[in-house]
Structure formats: C-alpha cells, structure tokens
Motif scaffolding. Structure first.
Motif, PDB file in Angstrom:
ATOM      1  N   UNK A 127       0.821  -1.204   0.000  1.00 51.04           N
ATOM      2  CA  UNK A 127       0.000   0.000   0.000  1.00 51.04           C
ATOM      3  C   UNK A 127       0.860   1.261   0.000  1.00 51.04           C
ATOM      4  N   UNK A 128       1.918   1.257   0.785  1.00 48.62           N
ATOM      5  CA  UNK A 128       2.782   2.433   0.833  1.00 48.62           C
ATOM      6  C   UNK A 128       3.569   2.606  -0.460  1.00 48.62           C
ATOM      7  N   UNK A 129       3.917   1.510  -1.089  1.00 53.52           N
ATOM      8  CA  UNK A 129       4.586   1.592  -2.395  1.00 53.52           C
ATOM      9  C   UNK A 129       3.634   2.201  -3.429  1.00 53.52           C
ATOM     10  N   UNK A 130       2.386   1.750  -3.422  1.00 52.39           N
ATOM     11  CA  UNK A 130       1.391   2.301  -4.334  1.00 52.39           C
ATOM     12  C   UNK A 130       1.112   3.775  -4.022  1.00 52.39           C
ATOM     13  N   UNK A 131       1.028   4.085  -2.736  1.00 45.47           N
ATOM     14  CA  UNK A 131       0.762   5.466  -2.335  1.00 45.47           C
ATOM     15  C   UNK A 131       1.871   6.396  -2.823  1.00 45.47           C
ATOM     16  N   UNK A 132       3.109   5.967  -2.683  1.00 42.03           N
ATOM     17  CA  UNK A 132       4.245   6.794  -3.104  1.00 42.03           C
ATOM     18  C   UNK A 132       4.219   7.027  -4.617  1.00 42.03           C
ATOM     19  N   UNK A 133       3.955   5.952  -5.385  1.00 47.09           N
ATOM     20  CA  UNK A 133       3.922   6.083  -6.842  1.00 47.09           C
ATOM     21  C   UNK A 133       2.775   6.983  -7.283  1.00 47.09           C
ATOM     22  N   UNK A 134       1.608   6.789  -6.671  1.00 46.01           N
ATOM     23  CA  UNK A 134       0.443   7.580  -7.054  1.00 46.01           C
ATOM     24  C   UNK A 134       0.631   9.052  -6.703  1.00 46.01           C
ATOM     25  N   UNK A 135       1.190   9.320  -5.534  1.00 43.47           N
ATOM     26  CA  UNK A 135       1.391  10.702  -5.106  1.00 43.47           C
ATOM     27  C   UNK A 135       2.295  11.452  -6.087  1.00 43.47           C
ATOM     28  N   UNK A 136       3.257  10.756  -6.649  1.00 44.19           N
ATOM     29  CA  UNK A 136       4.164  11.371  -7.619  1.00 44.19           C
ATOM     30  C   UNK A 136       3.399  11.932  -8.814  1.00 44.19           C
ATOM     31  N   UNK A 137       2.371  11.209  -9.255  1.00 42.90           N
ATOM     32  CA  UNK A 137       1.641  11.612 -10.449  1.00 42.90           C
ATOM     33  C   UNK A 137       0.349  12.382 -10.144  1.00 42.90           C
ATOM     34  N   UNK A 138      -0.327  12.009  -9.064  1.00 41.40           N
ATOM     35  CA  UNK A 138      -1.667  12.543  -8.815  1.00 41.40           C
ATOM     36  C   UNK A 138      -1.762  13.470  -7.611  1.00 41.40           C
ATOM     37  N   UNK A 139      -0.734  13.497  -6.789  1.00 43.54           N
ATOM     38  CA  UNK A 139      -0.782  14.331  -5.589  1.00 43.54           C
ATOM     39  C   UNK A 139      -1.346  13.579  -4.400  1.00 43.54           C
ATOM     40  N   UNK A 140      -1.111  14.135  -3.213  1.00 44.04           N
ATOM     41  CA  UNK A 140      -1.480  13.457  -1.967  1.00 44.04           C
ATOM     42  C   UNK A 140      -2.987  13.368  -1.770  1.00 44.04           C
ATOM     43  N   UNK A 141      -3.724  14.429  -2.127  1.00 43.38           N
ATOM     44  CA  UNK A 141      -5.167  14.455  -1.869  1.00 43.38           C
ATOM     45  C   UNK A 141      -5.899  13.385  -2.671  1.00 43.38           C
ATOM     46  N   UNK A 142      -5.642  13.320  -3.969  1.00 41.52           N
ATOM     47  CA  UNK A 142      -6.314  12.331  -4.809  1.00 41.52           C
ATOM     48  C   UNK A 142      -5.900  10.924  -4.406  1.00 41.52           C
ATOM     49  N   UNK A 143      -4.621  10.739  -4.124  1.00 40.40           N
ATOM     50  CA  UNK A 143      -4.138   9.423  -3.704  1.00 40.40           C
ATOM     51  C   UNK A 143      -4.845   8.950  -2.450  1.00 40.40           C
ATOM     52  N   UNK A 144      -4.978   9.838  -1.472  1.00 37.46           N
ATOM     53  CA  UNK A 144      -5.664   9.488  -0.224  1.00 37.46           C
ATOM     54  C   UNK A 144      -7.117   9.115  -0.489  1.00 37.46           C
ATOM     55  N   UNK A 145      -7.793   9.902  -1.307  1.00 32.90           N
ATOM     56  CA  UNK A 145      -9.201   9.614  -1.632  1.00 32.90           C
ATOM     57  C   UNK A 145      -9.354   8.269  -2.318  1.00 32.90           C
ATOM     58  N   UNK A 146      -8.463   7.973  -3.258  1.00 35.87           N
ATOM     59  CA  UNK A 146      -8.533   6.695  -3.979  1.00 35.87           C
ATOM     60  C   UNK A 146      -8.274   5.515  -3.046  1.00 35.87           C
TER      61      UNK A 146
END
Length: 217
Positions: A127-146
């Motif tokens: 989950x943290x690996x996915x969160x880090x990758x997603x945050x790079x492209x989509x930002x923290x807010x969208x990543x958290x919501x997803x």
C-alpha cells in the motif's frame, strides 16, 4: 451463478500462451483481437460440465498466483515454472489450439500448491509503495481519496490508517497473517486502487507492476 475467469488470470494465461506459441504473438501484431481468437471460458465449456468448470477456474486462479510468486523470486526455478505451466495447459486441453476443440480427458485433480503466508505488514508495504507512486503523479489528496474509496468495507481493514501525506499505518499487530478471505479482499483493494489511478494515468498498472504486486498477496 457460474464462476468466471478473472481478468488478471485471463490476461496472464494468454501471456503464457503467447510465450509458448510465437504464432499467437504474430496474430496480435496483425491487429486481431486475441480475446476473441481464443476465448478461455469457451475452451473450458468445451472440455467440462457445469460444476467442473467452476473447479477448473479456481485451480487456474491458484496456479496463476503460484506462477506469479515463482517469477517474483530473485532466482526463478525453471523446472518449477514449467511444471506449473504444464498444469495450466493441461486444464485447458494441453494440445488444444485456438481453432481445435477436441476434448482431452481430465487428468487427476492437481493438488493446489501451498499458499504463501501473507502478513498485514506485507500488505502495508504494498500500500505504501502504491501510495508513493500515485502521489508522484496525482498528488497526496487524490491518492488518499482513492485509497480510502477502494478499501474493503470490512472491520479488519479499518485498522489500516490512511492520512494525507502520511504513510499508511496498521493499528494492530502487523505480523498477523491474513486468512483466505482477507487475502482476496486485499487483492481487490490493490486492484481497485490501481484501476482508479489508471483512469488518469493509463500506464499506472505497468508503472507499479500490478501483476508482481498481486503475486505477493
């Protein structure tokens, strides 16, 4: 309702067929639709009756997950890989080609390979690996919501704490092992999150190597 082959299992088996028979890759290169060129569910229907089809689909899911786990190892034992592939092809008729529907006798039911133990900590790392990758492209807010939207509606999964710009944490003992239902829900969580991200970043499943992550669960 009959069990259906999951998209991941369907994709993975077709990939094994392409590796086994270069002609199938040529078919795709010519622009033909491989999913209609060889419909795995139709193959199973031509070989087995109703209840047997569900059993064979479950065995294919298990064998695919086992094959993924083997390929994820730093050293891939080739004989073991070939044995698993042969068992997959045997279920699908072994010598059957996409335009041949001759029925092949079912071999003795294969003993499902032992499932690896998956801990809450292992899921946490994914989950943290996915969160880090997603945050790079989509930002923290969208990543958290997803992450929150894809999380299974299950009390056990509520123990995973998701906060913006913070690593995902687990409020209980992270060495705890997941049971079969929890592993299934964990896979759905990962796939659901990646699917949401891929609606914006189409190559996201390839970026995070989704099949390799699922092979760890």
């Amino acid at each position: 309702m009959p069990t259906k082959i999951s998209p991941m299992t369907n994709y993975y088996i077709r990939k094994l067929y392409r590796q086994k028979d270069p002609y199938l890759s040529q078919v795709e290169d010519m622009g033909d639709d491989f999913s209609t060129f060889m419909d795995l569910e139709q193959v199973l229907k031509s070989l087995y009756s109703g209840g047997e089809i569900d059993l064979m689909i479950r065995q294919l899911d298990t064998l695919v997950q086992y094959h993924q786990g083997l390929t994820a190892q730093s050293f891939t034992p080739e004989p073991q890989l070939k044995e698993v592939e042969q068992r997959i092809f045997a279920i699908l008729g072994e010598s059957q080609t996409p335009n041949q529907t001759a029925s092949v006798p079912l071999p003795e039911p294969a003993v499902s390979p032992p499932q690896p133990t998956v801990t809450a900590d292992a899921l946490l790392q994914i989950l943290n690996q996915l969160q880090e990758s997603s945050t790079t492209f989509l930002g923290a807010a969208i990543t958290t919501n997803y992450l929150q939207a894809a999380r299974p509606q299950n009390d056990w999964f509520e123990q995973f704490q998701i906060q913006r710009s913070q690593p995902v944490t687990f409020s209980a003992d992270s060495s705890e092992s997941l049971d079969d239902q929890q592993k299934e829900l964990a896979q759905k969580w990962v796939k659901g999150f990646v699917k949401s991200c891929s609606q914006v970043i189409t190559k996201f499943p390839e970026i995070v190597d989704l099949s390799q992550l699922l092979g760890q669960l």
